[in-house]
Design a protein around this motif. Structure first.
Motif, PDB file in Angstrom:
ATOM      1  N   TYR A   1       5.815 -18.180  29.797  1.00 47.68           N
ATOM      2  CA  TYR A   1       6.461 -19.179  29.038  1.00 47.68           C
ATOM      3  C   TYR A   1       5.793 -20.519  28.767  1.00 47.68           C
ATOM      4  O   TYR A   1       4.707 -20.869  29.575  1.00 47.68           O
ATOM      5  N   GLY A   2       6.016 -21.394  28.202  1.00 46.84           N
ATOM      6  CA  GLY A   2       5.522 -22.578  27.616  1.00 46.84           C
ATOM      7  C   GLY A   2       6.043 -23.949  27.921  1.00 46.84           C
ATOM      8  O   GLY A   2       5.800 -24.897  27.146  1.00 46.84           O
TER       9      GLY A   2
ATOM     10  N   PRO B   1      -3.986 -26.148  37.015  1.00 40.56           N
ATOM     11  CA  PRO B   1      -4.834 -27.389  36.547  1.00 40.56           C
ATOM     12  C   PRO B   1      -5.506 -27.306  35.124  1.00 40.56           C
ATOM     13  O   PRO B   1      -5.042 -26.162  34.637  1.00 40.56           O
ATOM     14  N   LEU B   2      -6.019 -28.333  34.583  1.00 39.69           N
ATOM     15  CA  LEU B   2      -6.404 -28.236  33.288  1.00 39.69           C
ATOM     16  C   LEU B   2      -7.938 -27.417  33.469  1.00 39.69           C
ATOM     17  O   LEU B   2      -8.488 -27.534  34.570  1.00 39.69           O
TER      18      LEU B   2
ATOM     19  N   THR C   1       2.910 -25.073  22.698  1.00 37.88           N
ATOM     20  CA  THR C   1       2.676 -26.236  23.603  1.00 37.88           C
ATOM     21  C   THR C   1       1.378 -26.279  24.454  1.00 37.88           C
ATOM     22  O   THR C   1       0.747 -25.017  24.467  1.00 37.88           O
ATOM     23  N   GLY C   2       0.876 -27.164  24.944  1.00 36.20           N
ATOM     24  CA  GLY C   2      -0.463 -27.483  25.777  1.00 36.20           C
ATOM     25  C   GLY C   2      -0.118 -26.531  27.069  1.00 36.20           C
ATOM     26  O   GLY C   2      -1.056 -25.789  27.446  1.00 36.20           O
TER      27      GLY C   2
ATOM     28  N   CYS D   1       6.056 -16.630  25.263  1.00 35.84           N
ATOM     29  CA  CYS D   1       6.948 -17.193  24.678  1.00 35.84           C
ATOM     30  C   CYS D   1       6.744 -18.938  24.611  1.00 35.84           C
ATOM     31  O   CYS D   1       6.578 -19.032  26.066  1.00 35.84           O
ATOM     32  N   SER D   2       6.617 -19.424  23.682  1.00 34.09           N
ATOM     33  CA  SER D   2       6.182 -20.893  23.581  1.00 34.09           C
ATOM     34  C   SER D   2       7.276 -21.501  22.951  1.00 34.09           C
ATOM     35  O   SER D   2       7.879 -20.965  21.677  1.00 34.09           O
TER      36      SER D   2
END
Length: 238
Positions: free
Chosen positions: A41-42, A77-78, A115-116, A106-107
């Motif tokens: 999920y987002g 983390p990124l 989303t990011g 699911c976003s």
């Protein structure tokens, strides 16, 4: 471990069981072991509607005889933030994808797109990892939630990502408009056509996952990869 615990997994108040198939993939392929589905999920909001949708999807998948895991992205983390992606949450996400036979993504729609947080999880799933492929050949169902009127921007982008990750994205999809109106105070989805569509999507995901199960290795077998690995074909396959 970054996994969500699913509350009340057997409680399905919005499902009319008179019309629900307990085993929607019966006769399409081997049903054992249970299909293994990873759900992403987002949003990191405390009341995240993409997470609530994923939890409803996971309950339905369990009702249909699947084994589910919901990944919690809160500690990811990124990309490239940690050397060689050596981080427990990254390892966990990749191991879960390797474990899975299918995914649910699911976003929320934010500024007309995913989303990011959603993209971050996909970015941490490489096409190839030590000779293994965490997403290739797995089935995928896509869903989105919106704060306003119904839109399909996020699911369309998720389809592009699924294709890029070499996944088999099923035809059906879910888009929940004004998601804040679709859940009660306990975070459970109310009966509606939106809920019914999620049931449809999860039924279809189970069917495609079981249907493709005996054929996955053949479907993802590629000339270019055999050539790169210097793996000549068996003469009996000519």
């Amino acid at each position: 471990m970054p996994l969500r615990t699913l509350s009340d997994p057997d409680y399905l108040p919005a499902l009319d069981r008179r019309y629900a198939l307990g085993r929607p993939a019966l006769g399409l392929g081997p049903g054992d072991p249970p299909p293994r589905i990873l759900l992403l999920y987002g949003s990191l909001r405390e009341r995240s509607y993409s997470r609530l949708c994923v939890e409803e999807a996971a309950r339905l998948l369990q009702f249909f005889g699947c084994e589910t895991r919901i990944f919690d992205p809160a500690t990811l983390p990124l990309p490239d933030q940690v050397t060689a992606d050596d981080h427990p949450a990254v390892h966990e996400l990749r191991e879960l994808s390797m474990w899975s036979e299918g995914h649910v993504w699911c976003s929320p729609e934010r500024h007309g797109q995913i989303t990011g947080i959603m993209k971050l999880q996909v970015d941490h799933l490489p096409l190839s990892l030590g000779g293994m492929r965490p997403t290739q050949g797995r089935t995928l169902a896509v869903m989105q939630v919106s704060a306003g009127s119904q839109s399909f921007n996020s699911v369309n982008t998720l389809r592009v990502l699924g294709r890029w990750m070499r996944m088999v994205t099923i035809p059906n999809q879910s888009s929940v408009a004004k998601a804040f109106d679709e859940f009660d105070d306990a975070g459970r989805m109310k009966p509606s056509s939106y809920y019914d569509r999620i049931v449809d999507v999860m039924e279809e995901l189970v069917r495609f996952t079981v249907l493709l199960r005996p054929h996955t290795a053949q479907l993802v077998d590629r000339y270019s990869e055999r050539k790169e690995a210097k793996t000549p074909i068996n003469p009996v396959d000519l």
